[in-house]
Each structure stands twice: as C-alpha cells, then as structure tokens.
Design an enzyme around this catalytic site. Structure first.
Site, PDB file in Angstrom:
ATOM      1  N   ASP A  34       0.810  -1.229   0.000  1.00 39.25           N
ATOM      2  CA  ASP A  34       0.000   0.000   0.000  1.00 39.25           C
ATOM      3  C   ASP A  34       0.837   1.269   0.000  1.00 39.25           C
ATOM      4  O   ASP A  34       0.311   2.376   0.048  1.00 39.25           O
ATOM      5  CB  ASP A  34      -0.961   0.004   1.192  1.00 39.25           C
ATOM      6  CG  ASP A  34      -0.245   0.066   2.532  1.00 39.25           C
ATOM      7  OD1 ASP A  34       1.016   0.042   2.548  1.00 39.25           O
ATOM      8  OD2 ASP A  34      -0.924   0.142   3.572  1.00 39.25           O
ATOM      9  N   GLU A  36       3.190   2.166   2.316  1.00 33.73           N
ATOM     10  CA  GLU A  36       3.769   2.512   3.616  1.00 33.73           C
ATOM     11  C   GLU A  36       5.158   1.895   3.768  1.00 33.73           C
ATOM     12  O   GLU A  36       5.450   0.833   3.212  1.00 33.73           O
ATOM     13  CB  GLU A  36       2.859   2.030   4.748  1.00 33.73           C
ATOM     14  CG  GLU A  36       1.543   2.780   4.830  1.00 33.73           C
ATOM     15  CD  GLU A  36       0.674   2.315   5.978  1.00 33.73           C
ATOM     16  OE1 GLU A  36      -0.397   2.920   6.164  1.00 33.73           O
ATOM     17  OE2 GLU A  36       1.056   1.359   6.688  1.00 33.73           O
ATOM     18  N   LYS A 185      22.646  43.317  -7.982  1.00 33.54           N
ATOM     19  CA  LYS A 185      21.427  43.261  -8.789  1.00 33.54           C
ATOM     20  C   LYS A 185      20.659  44.573  -8.689  1.00 33.54           C
ATOM     21  O   LYS A 185      20.466  45.101  -7.600  1.00 33.54           O
ATOM     22  CB  LYS A 185      20.538  42.099  -8.337  1.00 33.54           C
ATOM     23  CG  LYS A 185      21.137  40.720  -8.592  1.00 33.54           C
ATOM     24  CD  LYS A 185      20.198  39.617  -8.152  1.00 33.54           C
ATOM     25  CE  LYS A 185      20.776  38.244  -8.442  1.00 33.54           C
ATOM     26  NZ  LYS A 185      19.874  37.159  -7.991  1.00 33.54           N
ATOM     27  N   ARG A 187      17.045  46.250 -10.201  1.00 34.74           N
ATOM     28  CA  ARG A 187      15.823  46.041 -10.985  1.00 34.74           C
ATOM     29  C   ARG A 187      15.575  47.256 -11.879  1.00 34.74           C
ATOM     30  O   ARG A 187      15.391  48.369 -11.410  1.00 34.74           O
ATOM     31  CB  ARG A 187      14.625  45.800 -10.065  1.00 34.74           C
ATOM     32  CG  ARG A 187      13.343  45.500 -10.838  1.00 34.74           C
ATOM     33  CD  ARG A 187      12.290  44.863  -9.968  1.00 34.74           C
ATOM     34  NE  ARG A 187      12.648  43.522  -9.529  1.00 34.74           N
ATOM     35  CZ  ARG A 187      12.559  42.430 -10.286  1.00 34.74           C
ATOM     36  NH1 ARG A 187      12.150  42.540 -11.554  1.00 34.74           N
ATOM     37  NH2 ARG A 187      12.886  41.255  -9.810  1.00 34.74           N
ATOM     38  N   THR A 216      15.885  26.477 -11.361  1.00 31.50           N
ATOM     39  CA  THR A 216      15.658  26.706 -12.794  1.00 31.50           C
ATOM     40  C   THR A 216      16.957  27.036 -13.523  1.00 31.50           C
ATOM     41  O   THR A 216      17.088  26.793 -14.724  1.00 31.50           O
ATOM     42  CB  THR A 216      14.673  27.858 -13.017  1.00 31.50           C
ATOM     43  OG1 THR A 216      15.243  29.078 -12.508  1.00 31.50           O
ATOM     44  CG2 THR A 216      13.353  27.586 -12.316  1.00 31.50           C
TER      45      THR A 216
END
Length: 287
Positions: A34, A36, A185, A187, A216
């Site tokens: 099952d 488990e 960085k 923006r 990613t």
C-alpha cells in the site's frame, strides 16, 4: 568506539563511499504493497549516525527518517545523530501570507523527537537550525568544492550571484588563494534585473560562480552571459544542491564551460562528493 551508520533510502548513493570509512548497520527498509514504509533494525548498539537526504519524494524520505529513529530507540540505541545532506522544506522559513506555517520549523521539531544531533549541508537559512531542540550544525562543503576546481581556475576568481551568497564565495576563494566578489542586482523594470560584478576585472580570467541551490538555473545563465560579454575566458558554475527543474541541467550546461554540484542529491552533474566532509565533520576522520 567504532562509528556505526544507518543509510536511509535517500542516501543510498553515498553508502558505498561511507562504508569505506565506517560500519554500516544491518537494516531492512522496504515498502508495503500500500506504499507505507517498513523498517527493521537487525543489530544492537548505543550510538548511531543516520544519513538521509530528503529530496523528492520529500515526504516519504522524512517519514522514513522518523520511523528509522523510532526503530533505533526500540532496538536500544541511546544516542542518535542525523546527517541530512539536503533538508526538504528548508526554503519555507518564514510566513509570507497570513495562515501559512513556518514549515522548516515543523520539520526541525519532528526530527528532534528522536535525534539528539542534526548535521545539515549548506542550509538555506542557518538561523532555522535554532528550531531544532538539540545540537545542530550547518556544514558548508567549501573544501571539496575548492579542490574540485583548483586546477581549472589558475589565476581566476570566485563570484557569488548576489550579496547573500558572498560568504560561500569567500570560503572557496580563501582555500584557493583567489580573489572573490559578488554580483550586484538592480531592478530596471518589473521583468528585467541588471546584474553587475562588483569591483573585479574578469577579462581573460576563469570565473567560478558559487551558490547554495540551483533550481531553474536562470540566474546562473544570466550571470554567465554577462561574464562572457565582459571577456571572461571560462565560466564554471557550482552549487551545493542540484534541485533542478526539468531541462535546467541542459540549459545551464549550454551557457557555461562546466556545471557541477555536490551529491547531496544524486544527479548527472553531481560530480563532487560530500562524504569527505561527513567524515571530517561528524567522525573527525581524514578521508
């Protein structure tokens, strides 16, 4: 006293190398029809080190870790240490919307029910170790990362993709005796972020970008493109944890001269073993 290990299903890829330095306790771990988990400890003792990485399927590996802990206590083991190369839920370390849990806190408390000491590798937020009720140690595998890239960098430099990862870059660079810095960085628009390496000249040099997790790979790809545009000779990318989204390995590999991660999670680019760091940090044995 000889050190004894139990290897969970999420760390089977580390078992052979660990067995060269320590005894592996006889266990039986399987699944019922099952789904488990079934765990049986086939030997007795006092102190044991459980190694279990909790990558996908995360919940299954976590529940197995708890059941192993209970089985060891039932078998008479008194002191349990847990090594978790990759800790699931570690990035869920804060409430961002009302009604959310701090998931990593729940995981730490659960593990603390059975384990006296916890050793993790390059956890996303080291402060979350305070949620564990016993001794908790964060291990950064700077030495094995540095040794892997030593002959590839020559008069190179080590960069962090942002200021938050600077300490990682610093540790690797110091071992190699190299310059280090980070990307700043900025923006520019809701969809565009400008990345600039701070106070370093990369022209004609080999560069290693160091981070904790690659998912990613978008940040690493952009950083590599910028470095190539600035005249970098070769760009290498390394991370402790390769939590790769579908297609990320191929995309990052195309953009850089080499992609490598440690084997906290088994992937086809897990080229750097953390077992020497386990032996140094947990066992204080040279390997």
């Amino acid at each position: 006293m000889n050190k004894v290990f139990v290897i969970g299903s999420g760390a089977k890829h580390l078992e052979e190398e660990i067995s060269k330095n320590a005894k592996i306790l006889k266990t039986e771990i399987k699944k019922f029809p099952d789904g488990e988990k079934y765990v049986r400890i086939l030997e007795h003792g006092e102190e044991v080190i459980v190694v279990q990485s909790t990558y996908r399927p995360q919940d299954e590996h976590l529940i197995e870790t708890i059941i192993i802990g209970d089985a060891l206590k039932e078998a008479g083991f008194e002191k349990l240490k847990l090594v978790v190369p990759y800790l699931a839920y570690s990035r869920q370390d804060r409430v961002t919307k009302e009604g959310e849990p701090i998931s990593v806190r729940a995981i730490m408390k659960m593990l603390g029910l059975y384990y006296d000491e916890l050793y993790v590798f390059d956890i996303h937020n080291p402060k979350t170790l305070d949620f564990f009720p016993g001794k908790a140690v964060n291990i950064y595998p700077a030495k094995v990362i540095a040794e892997y890239f030593r002959d590839k960098l020559e008069n190179g430099l080590v960069l962090a993709p942002d200021r938050g990862a600077l300490e990682r870059a610093k540790e690797v660079a110091n071992i190699l005796g190299l310059e280090y810095s980070h990307f700043e960085k900025e923006r520019i628009s809701p969809t565009e972020v400008k990345m600039t390496p701070v106070d370093v000249n990369v022209k004609g040099r080999n560069v290693l970008i160091v981070d904790d997790i690659i998912s990613t790979g978008g940040t690493m790809i952009r950083a590599a493109e910028i470095l190539k545009d600035l005249g970098a000779e070769k760009v290498f990318v390394v991370a402790t944890h390769g939590v790769f989204a579908e297609g990320a390995i191929e995309r990052v590999s195309k953009a850089v001269d080499e992609l490598a991660v440690t084997n906290t999670i088994p992937t086809k680019v897990s080229k750097i073993s953390i077992v020497p760091e386990i032996m140094r940090s947990i066992l204080e044995v040279k390997s």
